[in-house]
Design a protein around this motif. Structure first.
Motif, PDB file in Angstrom:
ATOM      1  N   TYR A  27       2.433  15.611 -10.361  1.00 49.15           N
ATOM      2  CA  TYR A  27       3.422  14.901 -11.144  1.00 49.15           C
ATOM      3  C   TYR A  27       4.373  14.097 -10.255  1.00 49.15           C
ATOM      4  O   TYR A  27       4.857  14.587  -9.233  1.00 49.15           O
ATOM      5  CB  TYR A  27       4.226  15.893 -11.986  1.00 49.15           C
ATOM      6  N   VAL A  28       4.626  12.856 -10.654  1.00 50.33           N
ATOM      7  CA  VAL A  28       5.638  12.003 -10.036  1.00 50.33           C
ATOM      8  C   VAL A  28       6.388  11.340 -11.169  1.00 50.33           C
ATOM      9  O   VAL A  28       5.778  10.931 -12.166  1.00 50.33           O
ATOM     10  CB  VAL A  28       5.009  10.930  -9.124  1.00 50.33           C
ATOM     11  N   ARG A  29       7.690  11.215 -11.047  1.00 48.74           N
ATOM     12  CA  ARG A  29       8.500  10.765 -12.173  1.00 48.74           C
ATOM     13  C   ARG A  29       8.132   9.377 -12.678  1.00 48.74           C
ATOM     14  O   ARG A  29       8.008   9.161 -13.865  1.00 48.74           O
ATOM     15  CB  ARG A  29       9.979  10.768 -11.794  1.00 48.74           C
ATOM     16  N   THR A  30       7.979   8.463 -11.773  1.00 48.27           N
ATOM     17  CA  THR A  30       7.687   7.087 -12.173  1.00 48.27           C
ATOM     18  C   THR A  30       6.322   6.659 -11.647  1.00 48.27           C
ATOM     19  O   THR A  30       6.010   6.877 -10.477  1.00 48.27           O
ATOM     20  CB  THR A  30       8.770   6.128 -11.654  1.00 48.27           C
ATOM     21  N   MET A  31       5.553   6.090 -12.517  1.00 48.03           N
ATOM     22  CA  MET A  31       4.282   5.499 -12.118  1.00 48.03           C
ATOM     23  C   MET A  31       4.227   4.088 -12.674  1.00 48.03           C
ATOM     24  O   MET A  31       4.919   3.748 -13.639  1.00 48.03           O
ATOM     25  CB  MET A  31       3.097   6.312 -12.646  1.00 48.03           C
ATOM     26  N   GLY A  32       3.421   3.283 -12.057  1.00 48.95           N
ATOM     27  CA  GLY A  32       3.325   1.916 -12.546  1.00 48.95           C
ATOM     28  C   GLY A  32       2.325   1.103 -11.764  1.00 48.95           C
ATOM     29  O   GLY A  32       1.482   1.655 -11.042  1.00 48.95           O
ATOM     30  N   TRP A  33       2.477  -0.204 -11.917  1.00 50.11           N
ATOM     31  CA  TRP A  33       1.545  -1.134 -11.289  1.00 50.11           C
ATOM     32  C   TRP A  33       2.297  -2.315 -10.699  1.00 50.11           C
ATOM     33  O   TRP A  33       3.200  -2.867 -11.333  1.00 50.11           O
ATOM     34  CB  TRP A  33       0.527  -1.645 -12.316  1.00 50.11           C
ATOM     35  N   PHE A  34       1.900  -2.677  -9.499  1.00 45.65           N
ATOM     36  CA  PHE A  34       2.294  -3.924  -8.868  1.00 45.65           C
ATOM     37  C   PHE A  34       1.041  -4.786  -8.751  1.00 45.65           C
ATOM     38  O   PHE A  34      -0.075  -4.283  -8.838  1.00 45.65           O
ATOM     39  CB  PHE A  34       2.874  -3.680  -7.467  1.00 45.65           C
ATOM     40  N   ARG A  35       1.250  -6.052  -8.523  1.00 43.65           N
ATOM     41  CA  ARG A  35       0.108  -6.927  -8.257  1.00 43.65           C
ATOM     42  C   ARG A  35       0.478  -7.953  -7.204  1.00 43.65           C
ATOM     43  O   ARG A  35       1.642  -8.269  -7.003  1.00 43.65           O
ATOM     44  CB  ARG A  35      -0.366  -7.627  -9.525  1.00 43.65           C
ATOM     45  N   GLN A  36      -0.540  -8.454  -6.539  1.00 43.90           N
ATOM     46  CA  GLN A  36      -0.338  -9.492  -5.542  1.00 43.90           C
ATOM     47  C   GLN A  36      -1.514 -10.443  -5.560  1.00 43.90           C
ATOM     48  O   GLN A  36      -2.665 -10.012  -5.379  1.00 43.90           O
ATOM     49  CB  GLN A  36      -0.151  -8.905  -4.147  1.00 43.90           C
ATOM     50  N   ALA A  37      -1.210 -11.683  -5.791  1.00 45.14           N
ATOM     51  CA  ALA A  37      -2.222 -12.736  -5.762  1.00 45.14           C
ATOM     52  C   ALA A  37      -2.184 -13.420  -4.399  1.00 45.14           C
ATOM     53  O   ALA A  37      -1.147 -13.408  -3.727  1.00 45.14           O
ATOM     54  CB  ALA A  37      -1.959 -13.745  -6.874  1.00 45.14           C
ATOM     55  N   PRO A  38      -3.277 -14.024  -3.983  1.00 45.73           N
ATOM     56  CA  PRO A  38      -3.305 -14.715  -2.685  1.00 45.73           C
ATOM     57  C   PRO A  38      -2.206 -15.759  -2.583  1.00 45.73           C
ATOM     58  O   PRO A  38      -2.025 -16.577  -3.496  1.00 45.73           O
ATOM     59  CB  PRO A  38      -4.692 -15.360  -2.664  1.00 45.73           C
ATOM     60  N   GLY A  39      -1.445 -15.699  -1.511  1.00 43.83           N
ATOM     61  CA  GLY A  39      -0.390 -16.673  -1.294  1.00 43.83           C
ATOM     62  C   GLY A  39       0.874 -16.429  -2.078  1.00 43.83           C
ATOM     63  O   GLY A  39       1.816 -17.230  -2.008  1.00 43.83           O
ATOM     64  N   LYS A  40       0.912 -15.345  -2.836  1.00 47.83           N
ATOM     65  CA  LYS A  40       2.092 -15.042  -3.646  1.00 47.83           C
ATOM     66  C   LYS A  40       2.702 -13.716  -3.224  1.00 47.83           C
ATOM     67  O   LYS A  40       2.028 -12.882  -2.621  1.00 47.83           O
ATOM     68  CB  LYS A  40       1.736 -15.017  -5.132  1.00 47.83           C
TER      69      LYS A  40
END
Length: 121
Positions: A27-40
């Motif tokens: 268990y971890v309190r916060t979960m989520g998603w990040f993203r990274q596009a090329p050059g960004k």
């Protein structure tokens, strides 16, 4: 230490849907998603805090199209992505950390290996 195992992702045409899932080793309190596009720059996509309030954060660009959910029992977070556009093409990273209401990548102690999402027009 927490291990994050991601699944989902892939290629889809514009307007299509994909679902990402991430299972944590505990268990971890916060979960989520990040993203990274090329050059960004890397950006927070969606997070969910499970400390009682189930607070959710969505990037403006995904509101109304993406939905994040959390299963406390299985330590799993899922990201349902609908209405995908080529602008959503990126590597998506599952994240987990103890802080609530944050989109600062430095606040997330644990990162998945990343899964590619490619949307063609």
């Amino acid at each position: 230490q927490v291990q994050l195992m991601e699944s989902g992702g892939g290629s889809v045409q514009s307007g299509g849907s994909l679902r990402l899932s991430c299972t944590a080793s505990r268990y971890v309190r916060t979960m989520g998603w990040f993203r990274q596009a090329p050059g960004k720059e890397r950006e927070a996509v969606a997070t969910v805090y499970s400390g009682g309030s189930n607070e959710r954060y969505y990037a403006e660009s995904v509101k109304g199209r993406f939905t994040i959910s959390r299963d406390i029992i299985t330590h799993t977070a899922s990201l349902q992505m609908n209405g995908l556009t080529p602008e959503d093409t990126a590597a998506y990273y599952c994240v987990a950390g103890p802080r609530r209401a944050t989109t600062n990548p430095l606040d997330f102690d644990y990162w998945g290996q990343g899964t590619q999402v490619t949307v063609s027009s």
